[in-house]
Design an enzyme around this catalytic site. Structure first.
Site, PDB file in Angstrom:
ATOM      1  N   ARG A  71       1.027  -1.286   0.456  1.00  0.00           N
ATOM      2  CA  ARG A  71      -0.175  -0.159   0.432  1.00  0.00           C
ATOM      3  C   ARG A  71       0.854   1.549   0.049  1.00  0.00           C
ATOM      4  O   ARG A  71       1.060   2.047  -0.411  1.00  0.00           O
ATOM      5  CB  ARG A  71      -1.170   0.129   1.021  1.00  0.00           C
ATOM      6  N   TYR A 180      -0.330 -13.070   0.076  1.00  0.00           N
ATOM      7  CA  TYR A 180       0.358 -13.107  -1.361  1.00  0.00           C
ATOM      8  C   TYR A 180       1.935 -12.140  -1.596  1.00  0.00           C
ATOM      9  O   TYR A 180       1.874 -11.254  -0.157  1.00  0.00           O
ATOM     10  CB  TYR A 180      -0.661 -12.221  -2.363  1.00  0.00           C
ATOM     11  N   ASP A 258     -14.470   3.784  -0.069  1.00  0.00           N
ATOM     12  CA  ASP A 258     -15.210   2.878   1.976  1.00  0.00           C
ATOM     13  C   ASP A 258     -15.907   4.324   2.786  1.00  0.00           C
ATOM     14  O   ASP A 258     -16.781   3.361   3.092  1.00  0.00           O
ATOM     15  CB  ASP A 258     -13.889   3.013   2.391  1.00  0.00           C
TER      16      ASP A 258
END
Length: 360
Positions: A71, A180, A258
């Site tokens: 991120r 991942y 969001d």
């Protein structure tokens, strides 16, 4: 300075399509992993089923790659691109205290007494959005009965056989784990979700302990135990759901990401929905005046995001099914729930969406 939590994010082709349209795809690719596929694994035996191929297959089928990204790297790439367009566009230390709007514009009030004037206000301010609360009042999130753990581990601290460019989804009775690779394979991202009712803090910055995390996933496969042992600082947060909003926009103010449609992290589409939102909103504001542009944006996005929110929530029972406790029943359940046709029904409509051309 801009800050971002150290966590991973998955960007399917419907998201990377937008990033390439913005001219930052190759820059982000250099900092990411191009996932070669996704797989389902049984929680205690480690048995593996292919979910779907990615890598060249993603490009061939959808036109764009599937990235797994750290991120902070994504934030940095986007921030640099914004500053190339307008060096002073990002203002830090400017917490919103409130706003007023009329037919001519919006006045945004900041802590400390300063204010800013603009044509429109976009509340892209997250799940606890003050802008949403100012527009529509306090929300009432409902606890799902599950908590999520997250952590980042340097790849060299994990067993060598785990260093593969695939996304792994371990499913088990009452919990699941996704991991991942990130940053060109230097890191591995861990997210573990478990049914627990004793933690209800919805924050990404609440620390847990390795002992608590290890206890939560006791009995899971040796690869998971190795992963947990390698996480220095695990974080935990309670997973909440909010009903889809009936509307996002009021006059010259709207919501994005969001703030408008928070969802459980079970389809790997939360960040991508915000990326799609941003591109569609930009197209609407380019082609239409405010507030018509905001209304067209909302109409173009509301049904797609609602369906994604519902699809994410539906995966709780799929990932945590009690049938998975028994190896034979678990194998039958996975064979049925992740048959190719069912996988296509859950993902094709997501990956084929094109925010750059969708009708406004």
């Amino acid at each position: 300075m801009l800050k971002e939590v150290g966590a991973g994010v998955q960007l399917a082709a419907n998201g990377t399509r937008v990033l390439y349209a913005l001219g930052v795809g190759e820059e982000l690719k250099a900092l990411s992993c191009e996932a070669q596929g996704k797989e389902i694994r049984l929680w205690n035996t480690g048995e593996t089923w292919k979910l779907f191929d990615l890598g060249p297959v993603s490009i061939e089928r959808y036109g764009f790659p599937y990235f797994t990204v750290y991120r902070p790297d994504l934030l940095d790439v986007l921030a640099r691109a914004v500053r190339r367009e307008k060096p002073d566009a990002i203002r830090l230390g400017a917490e919103v205290a409130g706003f007023q709007q009329d037919s001519n514009g919006v006045k945004l009030h900041l802590d400390g007494g300063k204010s800013l004037d603009g044509d429109a206000l976009v509340g892209a301010d997250g799940v606890h959005s003050p802008v949403r609360q100012a527009l529509f009042g306090p929300d009432q999130p409902e606890f799902t009965g599950t908590i999520a753990w997250r952590g980042i581990v340097p790849m060299e601290r994990l067993p060598g056989h785990m260093a593969r460019r695939v996304g792994s989804n371990w499913v088990g009775p009452g919990g699941h784990i996704v991991h991942y690779p990130l940053r060109a394979g230097q890191l591995m991202n861990f997210v573990g979700v478990l049914e627990r009712g004793d933690w209800r803090i919805e924050s990404w910055s609440s620390r847990g302990t390795r002992e608590e995390l290890k206890n939560d996933f006791s009995g899971w496969h040796a690869d998971i135990q190795a992963f947990v042992d390698a996480i220095e600082v695990p974080y935990k947060w309670a997973l909440m759901v909010r009903p889809p909003l009936e509307r996002w926009s009021v006059g010259r103010a709207t919501l994005l990401g969001d703030a408008a449609h928070s969802m459980l992290p079970f389809l790997a589409q939360g960040a991508v929905m915000a990326i799609e939102d941003g591109y569609v909103l930009a197209r609407c504001l380019k082609d239409f005046a405010v507030p018509e542009g905001l209304q067209r944006y909302e109409m173009a996005r509301r049904e797609r995001t609602r369906r994604t929110v519902e699809g994410s929530a539906a995966n709780i029972q799929r990932f945590h099914n009690r049938a998975l406790a028994d190896p034979e029943a678990g194998r039958e359940f996975i064979d049925r729930e992740w048959a190719s046709q069912r996988v296509a029904e859950r993902y094709e409509w997501l990956f084929r969406y094109d925010a750059t051309t969708v009708k406004l």
